[in-house]
Design an enzyme around this catalytic site. Structure first.
Site, mmCIF file in Angstrom:
data_model
loop_
_atom_site.group_PDB
_atom_site.id
_atom_site.type_symbol
_atom_site.label_atom_id
_atom_site.label_comp_id
_atom_site.label_asym_id
_atom_site.label_seq_id
_atom_site.Cartn_x
_atom_site.Cartn_y
_atom_site.Cartn_z
ATOM 1 N N ASP A 156 41.681 47.181 80.977
ATOM 2 C CA ASP A 156 42.427 46.926 82.216
ATOM 3 C C ASP A 156 43.915 46.845 81.867
ATOM 4 O O ASP A 156 44.313 47.142 80.737
ATOM 5 C CB ASP A 156 41.911 45.656 82.913
ATOM 6 C CG ASP A 156 42.074 44.396 82.064
ATOM 7 O OD1 ASP A 156 42.880 44.394 81.091
ATOM 8 O OD2 ASP A 156 41.412 43.400 82.366
ATOM 9 N N LEU A 157 44.730 46.416 82.794
ATOM 10 C CA LEU A 157 46.177 46.370 82.565
ATOM 11 C C LEU A 157 46.603 45.392 81.476
ATOM 12 O O LEU A 157 47.706 45.493 80.943
ATOM 13 C CB LEU A 157 46.895 46.023 83.869
ATOM 14 C CG LEU A 157 46.822 47.102 84.949
ATOM 15 C CD1 LEU A 157 47.454 46.601 86.244
ATOM 16 C CD2 LEU A 157 47.505 48.370 84.481
#
Length: 148
Positions: free
Chosen positions: A27-28
């Protein structure tokens, strides 16, 4: 038999499949996205079956059937991050005429990142449960985990 060969290996009754966490897996924040653990475990299971001599593709192409997941349990223990090397450890814990249960751990060194259990039922092309091929049962029998 097709040209594929297993990438992992058996260590005793447990199959070990190595992988690396890539950017697309995260994810980020650089942490592995939760659904990707299911993908890692699927790769580990598929490779374990191949290493055991189970040719899923040939049976599927012959119109005999394929595995379908009946249940999945997954517990997250510690986040895996971008660039880390992981090992999916798989072991066959239940063998029935039409199903198998496989326990799996995703490991970073000695740390359990995620662990779970999958029950896969063998089904006909029409989706009805049916007996697994006899050669699969014979291949699985010596790999059946009898420990805790």
């Amino acid at each position: 038999m097709h040209a594929l060969s297993a990438l992992g290996r058996f260590e005793g009754l447990e199959h070990h499949f190595a992988l690396r966490v890539y950017f697309e897996d995260t994810d980020l924040t650089g942490v592995v996205y939760h659904a990707n653990y299911l993908r890692y475990m699927e790769r580990g299971r598929s490779d374990m079956l191949l290493a055991a001599g189970v040719d899923q593709r040939a049976v599927l192409e012959a119109g005999q059937g394929a595995y379908a997941l009946r249940s999945v349990r997954l517990d997250y223990r510690s986040p895996a991050r971008l660039g880390e090397e992981l090992i999916v450890v798989s072991r066959l814990v239940t063998l029935r005429a039409a199903a198998v249960v496989i326990q799996q751990r995703v490991m970073r060194g000695e740390t359990i990142v995620a662990q779970g259990e999958v029950e896969a039922a063998f089904v006909s092309p029409a989706g009805r449960p049916r007996r697994q091929p006899a050669e699969w049962m014979a291949a699985f029998e010596p790999l059946l985990w009898k420990g805790n």
